[in-house]
Design an enzyme around this catalytic site. Sequence first.
Site, PDB file in Angstrom:
ATOM      1  CG  HIS A  89      -2.793  17.280  14.782  1.00 30.48           C
ATOM      2  ND1 HIS A  89      -2.855  17.905  16.011  1.00 30.48           N
ATOM      3  CD2 HIS A  89      -1.683  16.504  14.806  1.00 30.48           C
ATOM      4  CE1 HIS A  89      -1.812  17.519  16.730  1.00 30.48           C
ATOM      5  NE2 HIS A  89      -1.087  16.675  16.032  1.00 30.48           N
ATOM      6  CD  GLU A  91      -1.039  20.220  18.177  1.00 32.58           C
ATOM      7  OE1 GLU A  91      -0.579  20.629  17.091  1.00 32.58           O
ATOM      8  OE2 GLU A  91      -0.371  19.539  18.989  1.00 32.58           O
ATOM      9  N   GLY A 167       2.704  15.875  22.762  1.00 33.59           N
ATOM     10  CA  GLY A 167       3.537  16.956  23.300  1.00 33.59           C
ATOM     11  C   GLY A 167       3.709  16.908  24.801  1.00 33.59           C
TER      12      GLY A 167
END
Length: 245
Positions: A89, A91, A167
Site C-alpha cells: 500500500h 502508505e 483519502g
Amino acid sequence: MAQKLVVGNWKLNGSLAANEALLGAIGALDGVEVAVCVPFPYLAQAASRPRGVALGAQTVSEFQSGAYTGEVSAEMLADLGCRYVIVGHSERRALFGEDDAMVGRKAAAALRAGLTPIVCVGESLAEREAGRVLEVVGRQLDAVLAVVGAQALARGVIAYEPVWAIGTGRAASVDEAQAVHADIRRWLAGQGAATVRVLYGGSVKADNAAALFAAPGIDGGLIGGASLVANDFMSICRTAVASGA
Ligand code: PGA
C-alpha cells in the site's frame, strides 16, 4: 463478466465496540465477493463474523518466524483465517520504508502461506504530471514478478491506487483509471497471468463506484474511508453486484 471483488481497508481505525457495530451491519451478498482487511489485533474478532465476508490483513512480514520482534507472518494470518493480505500500500511505501523489492518479498511470503496478496501499485501526482505513470506502475509490477515468478503472480490480485486519489476525495476519472487498468492488463497478459483481478482504489464512494465498476478492466475496488461506514460500504458492494456477472 466475472464476479467483482470489493475489499474494505480499515487502515488504523477501530475498537472492539466500533468493530462490533460495523461488522454487524455488513454482510455477504450474492454476486460479489466481499472482504475486509482489518488491523491485526482485530482479526480474530472479524473472523468470527460475518459469514461469507472474507478476512484480510493490511500488511505482512516478509519473514516466516524467528527473531523479528513485532512482525506478523503470513502463516499466522492464514492460521487466523485470512484469505487476503494487502501488500505495498502506498502508505506503507511512503511512511514505513517499503521499497519495490520488499513488496515483492511480502507478496511471495503471502503466496507461500496460501494467502492471496493484494499488490498495490500507483503513481504520485508528480509522477503523473511528469507523464511517468506507466513507468512507475511497470517498475512496481516488475519488482513483484521478479520475486514471485509468473506462475505465483497469477494467484494474486493487483490494486491500482493512484497516490493522489487516496483519502483525498478525488478519485481517478473513469478514463484515467481505465487507461492504467488496460496497461496493467496488457502487462499481465504478457506474463501469462491474464486472469488476475485488477481492483481500483482511491476515494471510491457510493456515488462514483457504479461508473468505475462498469468500466472494462476494473474488477472491483479497494475501499478505505467508505469501508468504515456500513451503509456506504454495502452500497458500494451492491453496485458491484449490479456491474458484475
Ligand atoms: P480511500 O483509501 O478509499 O480512503 O481513498 C483507499 C486505500 O487507501 O486503499
